[in-house]
Design a protein around this motif. Structure first.
Motif, PDB file in Angstrom:
ATOM      1  N   CYS A 165       1.340 -16.042  -5.875  1.00 39.29           N
ATOM      2  CA  CYS A 165       0.142 -15.433  -5.125  1.00 39.29           C
ATOM      3  C   CYS A 165       0.667 -14.230  -4.538  1.00 39.29           C
ATOM      4  CB  CYS A 165      -0.385 -16.606  -4.430  1.00 39.29           C
ATOM      5  SG  CYS A 165      -0.988 -18.286  -5.085  1.00 39.29           S
ATOM      6  N   ASP A 166      -0.128 -13.886  -3.290  1.00 37.43           N
ATOM      7  CA  ASP A 166       0.331 -12.741  -2.551  1.00 37.43           C
ATOM      8  C   ASP A 166       1.716 -12.788  -2.146  1.00 37.43           C
ATOM      9  OD1 ASP A 166      -2.149 -11.956  -3.498  1.00 37.43           O
ATOM     10  OD2 ASP A 166      -2.715 -11.055  -1.463  1.00 37.43           O
ATOM     11  N   SER A 167       2.874 -11.958  -2.473  1.00 37.66           N
ATOM     12  CA  SER A 167       4.068 -12.060  -2.249  1.00 37.66           C
ATOM     13  C   SER A 167       4.675 -10.755  -2.193  1.00 37.66           C
ATOM     14  CB  SER A 167       4.605 -13.180  -2.859  1.00 37.66           C
ATOM     15  OG  SER A 167       6.030 -13.064  -2.755  1.00 37.66           O
ATOM     16  N   LEU A 168       5.806 -10.506  -1.603  1.00 42.29           N
ATOM     17  CA  LEU A 168       6.930  -9.698  -1.722  1.00 42.29           C
ATOM     18  C   LEU A 168       7.673  -9.950  -2.702  1.00 42.29           C
ATOM     19  CD1 LEU A 168       7.812  -9.007   2.003  1.00 42.29           C
ATOM     20  CD2 LEU A 168       6.615  -7.422   0.768  1.00 42.29           C
ATOM     21  N   ALA A 169       8.552  -8.843  -3.374  1.00 43.06           N
ATOM     22  CA  ALA A 169       9.398  -9.054  -4.201  1.00 43.06           C
ATOM     23  C   ALA A 169      10.550 -10.110  -3.557  1.00 43.06           C
ATOM     24  CB  ALA A 169       9.834  -7.949  -5.043  1.00 43.06           C
ATOM     25  N   PRO A 190       3.533   3.377  -6.247  1.00 47.40           N
ATOM     26  CA  PRO A 190       4.919   3.608  -5.910  1.00 47.40           C
ATOM     27  C   PRO A 190       5.415   2.760  -4.580  1.00 47.40           C
ATOM     28  CG  PRO A 190       3.839   5.936  -6.257  1.00 47.40           C
ATOM     29  CD  PRO A 190       2.706   4.854  -6.385  1.00 47.40           C
ATOM     30  N   TYR A 191       6.423   2.285  -4.582  1.00 50.35           N
ATOM     31  CA  TYR A 191       7.078   1.408  -3.497  1.00 50.35           C
ATOM     32  C   TYR A 191       6.897   2.167  -1.965  1.00 50.35           C
ATOM     33  CZ  TYR A 191      10.145  -0.947  -0.504  1.00 50.35           C
ATOM     34  OH  TYR A 191      10.587  -1.538   0.696  1.00 50.35           O
ATOM     35  N   PHE A 192       6.513   1.458  -1.063  1.00 49.72           N
ATOM     36  CA  PHE A 192       6.586   2.166   0.353  1.00 49.72           C
ATOM     37  C   PHE A 192       7.286   1.040   1.290  1.00 49.72           C
ATOM     38  CE2 PHE A 192       2.426   0.377  -0.340  1.00 49.72           C
ATOM     39  CZ  PHE A 192       2.016  -0.281   0.731  1.00 49.72           C
ATOM     40  N   PRO A 193       7.716   1.375   2.336  1.00 52.66           N
ATOM     41  CA  PRO A 193       8.627   0.531   3.152  1.00 52.66           C
ATOM     42  C   PRO A 193       7.620  -0.545   3.747  1.00 52.66           C
ATOM     43  CG  PRO A 193       9.472   2.813   3.702  1.00 52.66           C
ATOM     44  CD  PRO A 193       8.007   3.068   2.839  1.00 52.66           C
ATOM     45  N   ASP A 194       6.552  -0.332   4.272  1.00 57.84           N
ATOM     46  CA  ASP A 194       5.697  -1.385   4.865  1.00 57.84           C
ATOM     47  C   ASP A 194       4.789  -2.114   3.646  1.00 57.84           C
ATOM     48  OD1 ASP A 194       6.441  -0.576   7.152  1.00 57.84           O
ATOM     49  OD2 ASP A 194       5.286   0.985   7.461  1.00 57.84           O
ATOM     50  N   THR A 195       5.238  -2.153   2.530  1.00 60.79           N
ATOM     51  CA  THR A 195       4.405  -2.945   1.571  1.00 60.79           C
ATOM     52  C   THR A 195       4.290  -4.432   2.032  1.00 60.79           C
ATOM     53  OG1 THR A 195       4.244  -3.294  -0.754  1.00 60.79           O
ATOM     54  CG2 THR A 195       6.457  -3.265   0.072  1.00 60.79           C
ATOM     55  N   VAL A 196       3.190  -5.023   1.587  1.00 65.73           N
ATOM     56  CA  VAL A 196       3.138  -6.431   1.713  1.00 65.73           C
ATOM     57  C   VAL A 196       2.927  -7.223   0.270  1.00 65.73           C
ATOM     58  CG1 VAL A 196       2.292  -6.249   3.608  1.00 65.73           C
ATOM     59  CG2 VAL A 196       0.660  -6.259   1.913  1.00 65.73           C
ATOM     60  N   ALA A 198       4.768  -7.294  -3.958  1.00 62.24           N
ATOM     61  CA  ALA A 198       5.880  -7.018  -5.023  1.00 62.24           C
ATOM     62  C   ALA A 198       5.350  -5.725  -5.745  1.00 62.24           C
ATOM     63  CB  ALA A 198       6.234  -8.086  -5.862  1.00 62.24           C
ATOM     64  N   HIS A 199       6.390  -4.912  -5.986  1.00 60.08           N
ATOM     65  CA  HIS A 199       6.139  -3.662  -6.742  1.00 60.08           C
ATOM     66  C   HIS A 199       6.761  -3.576  -8.143  1.00 60.08           C
ATOM     67  CE1 HIS A 199       4.061  -0.725  -3.874  1.00 60.08           C
ATOM     68  NE2 HIS A 199       4.364  -1.795  -3.140  1.00 60.08           N
ATOM     69  N   PHE A 200       6.156  -3.283  -9.134  1.00 54.31           N
ATOM     70  CA  PHE A 200       6.656  -3.270 -10.507  1.00 54.31           C
ATOM     71  C   PHE A 200       8.261  -3.101 -10.694  1.00 54.31           C
ATOM     72  CE2 PHE A 200       7.553  -1.169 -14.541  1.00 54.31           C
ATOM     73  CZ  PHE A 200       7.423  -2.282 -15.492  1.00 54.31           C
ATOM     74  N   GLU A 201       8.760  -1.737 -10.104  1.00 57.37           N
ATOM     75  CA  GLU A 201       9.924  -1.467 -10.153  1.00 57.37           C
ATOM     76  C   GLU A 201      11.079  -2.455  -9.497  1.00 57.37           C
ATOM     77  OE1 GLU A 201       8.111   1.501  -7.132  1.00 57.37           O
ATOM     78  OE2 GLU A 201       7.421   0.217  -8.677  1.00 57.37           O
ATOM     79  N   GLN A 202      10.359  -3.015  -8.531  1.00 59.86           N
ATOM     80  CA  GLN A 202      11.581  -4.189  -7.695  1.00 59.86           C
ATOM     81  C   GLN A 202      11.478  -5.327  -8.809  1.00 59.86           C
ATOM     82  OE1 GLN A 202       8.791  -4.729  -4.350  1.00 59.86           O
ATOM     83  NE2 GLN A 202      10.631  -4.208  -3.155  1.00 59.86           N
ATOM     84  N   LEU A 203      10.140  -5.749  -9.346  1.00 57.03           N
ATOM     85  CA  LEU A 203      10.663  -6.864 -10.463  1.00 57.03           C
ATOM     86  C   LEU A 203      11.260  -6.626 -11.454  1.00 57.03           C
ATOM     87  CD1 LEU A 203       6.752  -8.275 -10.228  1.00 57.03           C
ATOM     88  CD2 LEU A 203       8.688  -8.713  -8.721  1.00 57.03           C
ATOM     89  N   CYS A 204      11.302  -5.356 -11.988  1.00 56.79           N
ATOM     90  CA  CYS A 204      12.263  -4.845 -13.072  1.00 56.79           C
ATOM     91  C   CYS A 204      13.770  -5.312 -12.656  1.00 56.79           C
ATOM     92  CB  CYS A 204      11.948  -3.561 -13.482  1.00 56.79           C
ATOM     93  SG  CYS A 204      10.651  -2.924 -14.312  1.00 56.79           S
ATOM     94  N   ALA A 205      13.809  -5.368 -11.492  1.00 55.05           N
ATOM     95  CA  ALA A 205      15.401  -5.939 -10.980  1.00 55.05           C
ATOM     96  C   ALA A 205      15.672  -7.336 -11.228  1.00 55.05           C
ATOM     97  CB  ALA A 205      15.663  -5.104  -9.856  1.00 55.05           C
ATOM     98  N   TYR A 206      14.682  -8.210 -11.669  1.00 52.58           N
ATOM     99  CA  TYR A 206      14.635  -9.584 -11.576  1.00 52.58           C
ATOM    100  C   TYR A 206      15.658  -9.864 -12.993  1.00 52.58           C
ATOM    101  CZ  TYR A 206      11.124 -11.265  -8.301  1.00 52.58           C
ATOM    102  OH  TYR A 206      10.384 -11.622  -7.072  1.00 52.58           O
ATOM    103  N   PRO A 207      16.175 -11.201 -12.980  1.00 52.37           N
ATOM    104  CA  PRO A 207      16.909 -11.473 -14.167  1.00 52.37           C
ATOM    105  C   PRO A 207      16.142 -11.403 -15.467  1.00 52.37           C
ATOM    106  CG  PRO A 207      17.240 -13.041 -12.291  1.00 52.37           C
ATOM    107  CD  PRO A 207      16.306 -12.046 -11.898  1.00 52.37           C
ATOM    108  N   GLU A 208      16.846 -11.002 -16.504  1.00 50.67           N
ATOM    109  CA  GLU A 208      15.839 -10.856 -17.685  1.00 50.67           C
ATOM    110  C   GLU A 208      14.971 -12.251 -18.079  1.00 50.67           C
ATOM    111  OE1 GLU A 208      16.524 -10.024 -22.460  1.00 50.67           O
ATOM    112  OE2 GLU A 208      18.342 -10.044 -21.283  1.00 50.67           O
ATOM    113  N   ASP A 209      15.830 -13.311 -17.915  1.00 44.52           N
ATOM    114  CA  ASP A 209      15.236 -14.514 -18.257  1.00 44.52           C
ATOM    115  C   ASP A 209      14.118 -14.915 -17.517  1.00 44.52           C
ATOM    116  OD1 ASP A 209      15.133 -17.459 -18.999  1.00 44.52           O
ATOM    117  OD2 ASP A 209      15.587 -17.931 -17.170  1.00 44.52           O
ATOM    118  N   TRP A 210      14.131 -14.502 -16.167  1.00 42.45           N
ATOM    119  CA  TRP A 210      12.790 -14.522 -15.289  1.00 42.45           C
ATOM    120  C   TRP A 210      11.558 -13.483 -15.711  1.00 42.45           C
ATOM    121  CZ3 TRP A 210      13.442 -14.769  -9.229  1.00 42.45           C
ATOM    122  CH2 TRP A 210      14.610 -15.659  -9.160  1.00 42.45           C
ATOM    123  N   ARG A 211      12.247 -12.344 -16.123  1.00 44.38           N
ATOM    124  CA  ARG A 211      11.132 -11.108 -16.531  1.00 44.38           C
ATOM    125  C   ARG A 211      10.240 -11.859 -17.789  1.00 44.38           C
ATOM    126  NH1 ARG A 211      13.868  -7.221 -18.011  1.00 44.38           N
ATOM    127  NH2 ARG A 211      15.938  -7.587 -17.236  1.00 44.38           N
TER     128      ARG A 211
END
Length: 252
Positions: A165-169, A190-196, A198-211
């Motif tokens: 649902c709605d979540s940070l990374a 683009p990511y910004f510090p006060d985001t509420v 998750a951003h795509f570039e952050q999710l790209c850092a998830y483990p491959e199995d997760w992605r």
């Protein structure tokens, strides 16, 4: 289990609509969140709110709950039904007091409460609840400061799906443990510090199995334009994550 997204967009998405999914199995339908665009968009699926057996609400932002007013009024006045409302125990009272009671506490000569419109089931963390062919379990997520928000895991028919649902990374590994698919909140801006969100570039850092098990939802209408960009397309392809699209069934 079949999953069809009524809408896959962010809060003010008009093309993609509010993020809301319909799960179907054994003749039962469970709606995940019910924002203001949901009732109208159900018509494109030849469905209405009356065809939903229950709804899960993740948190109290309008793009996840404002459709409940129409559903409650139609059920109470027209259809004489009382659909099942599943939500965390911390959300039930605020949903009524701060969101719905202003317009729904009085119907003609009737003074009403939330339970007059919906059959309310309070969910508790780490306590699975059976509904129809499924078992539901919630887990807290970080979204906006000082506000409760929850993701959902649904098990049934030998399949497990999870919704952040709605979540940070940086969600809890719980969402990926034993899950065949995870539908993850994702902004492509683009990511910004006060985001509420998750951003795509952050999710790209998830483990491959997760992605590889991740579908992306709650994205902006600008995705319509970005999909024409070869660099954007390559980044999405390389991430091994996929977009969920409205009205496109996913069968498990």
């Amino acid at each position: 289990m079949n999953i069809t997204w009524n809408g896959t967009g962010a809060a003010w998405a008009t093309h993609f609509g509010n993020s809301s999914a319909i799960l179907e199995a054994d003749g039962q339908r469970l709606l995940v969140d019910c924002g203001h665009t949901v009732p109208g968009r159900l018509r494109a699926m030849n469905l209405s709110l009356r065809d939903m057996d229950a709804v899960f609400i993740s948190h109290l932002h309008g793009d996840h709950v404002y459709g409940l007013e129409e559903w409650g009024f139609r059920s109470f006045i027209q259809w004489k039904t009382r659909p099942r409302l599943l939500l965390a125990d911390t959300l039930a009272l605020p949903l009524w007091r701060h969101t719905l009671s202003g317009t729904m506490s009085q119907v003609c000569d009737n003074t009403c409460m939330l339970r007059d419109y919906f059959d309310v089931t309070a969910l508790h963390e780490a306590t699975p609840v059976a509904f129809g062919p499924w078992t539901l379990e919630i887990h807290p997520v970080h979204h906006v400061p000082n506000a409760y928000a929850y993701g959902l895991k649904v098990r049934g028919g030998g399949v497990t799906v999870a919704f952040t649902c709605d979540s940070l990374a940086g969600v809890a590994p719980w969402f990926y443990e034993d899950a065949d698919l995870v539908f993850h909140d994702c902004s492509f801006k683009p990511y910004f510090p006060d985001t509420v969100h998750a951003h795509f570039e952050q999710l790209c850092a998830y483990p491959e199995d997760w992605r590889r098990r991740t579908y992306l939802v709650h994205y902006e209408d600008e995705v319509c334009d970005w999909q024409q960009d070869a660099t954007w397309q390559a980044a999405l392809r390389d991430s091994q994550m996929r977009l969920a699209y409205p009205l496109v069934p996913i069968s498990l």
